[in-house]
Design a protein around this motif. Sequence first.
Motif, mmCIF file in Angstrom:
data_model
loop_
_atom_site.group_PDB
_atom_site.id
_atom_site.type_symbol
_atom_site.label_atom_id
_atom_site.label_comp_id
_atom_site.label_asym_id
_atom_site.label_seq_id
_atom_site.Cartn_x
_atom_site.Cartn_y
_atom_site.Cartn_z
ATOM 1 N N TRP A 69 0.826 -1.104 -0.021
ATOM 2 C CA TRP A 69 0.123 0.025 -0.081
ATOM 3 C C TRP A 69 1.004 1.055 -0.013
ATOM 4 N N TYR A 70 2.122 1.073 0.499
ATOM 5 C CA TYR A 70 3.113 2.411 0.292
ATOM 6 C C TYR A 70 3.203 3.112 -0.810
ATOM 7 N N GLY A 71 3.413 2.201 -1.893
ATOM 8 C CA GLY A 71 3.588 2.804 -3.206
ATOM 9 C C GLY A 71 2.232 2.952 -4.004
ATOM 10 N N ARG A 72 1.114 2.650 -3.334
ATOM 11 C CA ARG A 72 -0.430 2.666 -3.941
ATOM 12 C C ARG A 72 -0.311 2.061 -5.379
ATOM 13 N N GLY A 73 0.481 0.864 -5.356
ATOM 14 C CA GLY A 73 0.558 0.024 -6.651
ATOM 15 C C GLY A 73 0.878 0.765 -7.981
ATOM 16 N N LYS A 74 1.529 1.908 -7.695
ATOM 17 C CA LYS A 74 2.100 2.600 -9.040
ATOM 18 C C LYS A 74 3.374 2.070 -9.483
ATOM 19 N N ALA A 75 3.367 1.566 -11.030
ATOM 20 C CA ALA A 75 4.636 1.260 -11.360
ATOM 21 C C ALA A 75 5.696 2.234 -11.456
ATOM 22 N N VAL A 76 6.812 1.715 -11.225
ATOM 23 C CA VAL A 76 8.057 2.402 -11.150
ATOM 24 C C VAL A 76 8.812 2.231 -12.264
ATOM 25 N N PRO A 77 9.221 3.064 -13.201
ATOM 26 C CA PRO A 77 10.114 2.648 -14.282
ATOM 27 C C PRO A 77 11.384 2.618 -13.843
ATOM 28 N N PRO A 78 12.190 1.527 -14.216
ATOM 29 C CA PRO A 78 13.459 1.338 -13.514
ATOM 30 C C PRO A 78 14.352 2.428 -14.149
ATOM 31 N N PRO A 79 15.466 2.992 -13.485
ATOM 32 C CA PRO A 79 16.288 3.882 -13.765
ATOM 33 C C PRO A 79 16.887 4.132 -15.274
ATOM 34 N N ASP A 80 16.918 5.148 -15.626
ATOM 35 C CA ASP A 80 17.282 5.448 -17.142
ATOM 36 C C ASP A 80 18.786 5.862 -17.195
ATOM 37 N N LEU A 81 19.754 5.011 -17.372
ATOM 38 C CA LEU A 81 20.987 5.271 -17.567
ATOM 39 C C LEU A 81 21.361 6.067 -18.511
ATOM 40 N N LYS A 82 21.963 7.176 -18.644
ATOM 41 C CA LYS A 82 22.393 7.920 -19.847
ATOM 42 C C LYS A 82 24.022 7.495 -20.304
ATOM 43 N N LEU A 83 24.042 6.804 -21.283
ATOM 44 C CA LEU A 83 25.244 6.385 -21.896
ATOM 45 C C LEU A 83 25.689 7.432 -23.002
ATOM 46 N N ASP A 84 25.245 8.617 -23.021
ATOM 47 C CA ASP A 84 25.423 9.338 -24.327
ATOM 48 C C ASP A 84 26.326 10.523 -23.914
ATOM 49 N N TRP B 109 7.023 -7.389 -7.943
ATOM 50 C CA TRP B 109 5.920 -8.084 -7.160
ATOM 51 C C TRP B 109 4.859 -7.104 -6.364
ATOM 52 N N VAL B 110 5.379 -5.992 -5.841
ATOM 53 C CA VAL B 110 4.429 -5.170 -5.013
ATOM 54 C C VAL B 110 3.596 -4.400 -6.103
ATOM 55 N N THR B 111 3.735 -4.360 -7.340
ATOM 56 C CA THR B 111 2.856 -3.613 -8.215
ATOM 57 C C THR B 111 1.919 -4.642 -9.082
ATOM 58 N N PHE B 112 2.352 -5.668 -8.673
ATOM 59 C CA PHE B 112 1.495 -6.742 -9.326
ATOM 60 C C PHE B 112 1.922 -7.069 -10.821
ATOM 61 N N ALA B 113 3.029 -6.642 -11.160
ATOM 62 C CA ALA B 113 3.542 -6.932 -12.405
ATOM 63 C C ALA B 113 4.940 -7.306 -12.510
ATOM 64 N N PRO B 114 4.702 -8.658 -11.906
ATOM 65 C CA PRO B 114 6.218 -9.520 -11.662
ATOM 66 C C PRO B 114 6.865 -9.911 -13.164
ATOM 67 N N ALA B 115 8.204 -9.750 -13.452
ATOM 68 C CA ALA B 115 8.961 -10.129 -14.357
ATOM 69 C C ALA B 115 10.245 -10.844 -13.904
ATOM 70 N N ALA B 116 10.376 -12.013 -14.405
ATOM 71 C CA ALA B 116 11.457 -12.800 -13.991
ATOM 72 C C ALA B 116 12.813 -12.279 -14.629
ATOM 73 N N PRO B 117 13.818 -11.721 -13.733
ATOM 74 C CA PRO B 117 15.000 -11.183 -14.530
ATOM 75 C C PRO B 117 15.999 -12.365 -14.941
ATOM 76 N N LYS B 118 16.917 -11.838 -15.711
ATOM 77 C CA LYS B 118 17.944 -12.856 -16.029
ATOM 78 C C LYS B 118 19.295 -12.258 -15.511
ATOM 79 N N GLY B 119 19.984 -13.435 -15.169
ATOM 80 C CA GLY B 119 21.440 -13.000 -14.774
ATOM 81 C C GLY B 119 21.417 -12.147 -13.319
ATOM 82 N N VAL B 120 20.700 -12.579 -12.286
ATOM 83 C CA VAL B 120 20.987 -11.826 -11.065
ATOM 84 C C VAL B 120 21.719 -12.721 -10.206
ATOM 85 N N GLY B 121 22.257 -13.867 -10.481
ATOM 86 C CA GLY B 121 23.273 -14.563 -9.807
ATOM 87 C C GLY B 121 22.617 -15.903 -9.134
#
Lengths: 133, 331
Positions: free
Chosen positions: A25-40, B240-252
């Motif tokens: 409930w803390y994040g209210r189920g909002k999807a968080v995009p993974p960090p976008d690393l800039k390699l440019d 998991w907590v956003t109910f959109a789990p995806a199995a990652p590759k190469g975590v060790g």
Amino acid sequence: MKLYNRGMVIAGIVVFLIVATFPLWYGRGKAVPPPDLKLDTPAIQGLKEKLCVETAPYMRANHMKLLTVWRDDVVRKGKRTYTAMDGRVHQISLTGTCLGCHSNKKQFCDRCHDYSGAKPACWSCHIIPEEVR
Amino acid sequence: MIGQHLEISVLAILILTLSALGIAFTPLSFLLMVILPYAAFVIFIGGFIYRVVKWAKAPVPFRITTTCGQQSSLPWIKSAPLESPSTVWGVIGRMALEVFLFRSLFRNTDVAIVGQRPVYGSAKWLWFFGLLFHWSMLVIVLRHLRFFIEPIAPWIKGLSAIDGFFEIGVPTLYLSDLTVLAGLTFLFLRRMAVPRLRYISLVTDYFALLLLLGIVTTGLLMKHFFPADLLHVKNLALGWVTFAPAAPKGVGTVFYIHLSFVFTLFVWFPFSKLMHMGGIFLSPTRNLANDNRMKRHLNPWNAPVKVHTYEEYEDEFREKMKLAGLPLEKE
């Protein structure tokens, strides 16, 4: 079957549920995009072969250990070159080698470190290039 | 089969480890990463509530008084409001002492034969290492929340900063990792080294400790020796907590073993001795006020008894008693 002390027991179960499901409930189920690393950065775009000191998966998991080895090699042994697994020789220098390419600390280092809650001690001694300029 | 409990526990841990390794290199890893987390969590929550409700259905008709302190009686007799509480606040205080400081374990004594005479003395080691383990475990669980929420709450960062205060090595060694290892090692060696304890230790005793030791060891391995890719780990946990789990590759590989141990703990928890986490709050010797002399507690399953009180008796025979010259309470 009667539930004795119904009020206290149910209150206890509710507290347990609230605490145990905290991440849900803390994040209210909002999807968080993974960090976008800039390699440019200009330095990286100028490279013929876009390759870090070691392979990217190795660097992702082990860069902190590599940096510790580098620190010990330079500071304690006076060794200033590092031979990578593929035979290339790099100068051991955080500011020169690492930050030479990854000159964008905010869009590169910090993105992942903030995301995973890792707080490296690099910058208690080393200068941050962007801040000097 | 005394003496085989340890072997069975070790074997169970080995089987878990090997199956985790087997899963790591097959498409079954999808099961471990995507389906098992939810199954384990639901079983944990459901089992926990089931056990608590089952306990709450057992009537506790009488106050179970433990003689840990003077009960409240006459005003000029000094009572012990925390050791023998007679009010709700006293009970809350006693419960807090028990939950946060393991008050009753602090009373632990040991007996030794000195010159053919039994001598009793205080024994605080179990209390100390037990407390050390539990608090370290709490800190570790709270620190792990950094994988489950984004952005990371400041108090989690603060806790991690205090825990890694001495900045030993890269990545920083957390003190709670050391203390949890010390606590668990003591609790385990205690069962191994003391013959009387070894005699009464069962599979469940060893398995609990070995499973927790396995979790701590794999965690430390991932942090300091075979680094896991934290980016993937956090992506997975947030999935998991956003109910959109995806199995990652190469975590060790170690991460798979760590997860298998943790899910085993979750599933096994409600049905094991570890349920003392919930049970402590339902312990009648801790959660009932010692007010037997102040209030009348009725047994809820007492059959209704038809009574004829003296007042009723007198009402019935008043005239006859008066005539016979017997003394009456009411004229």
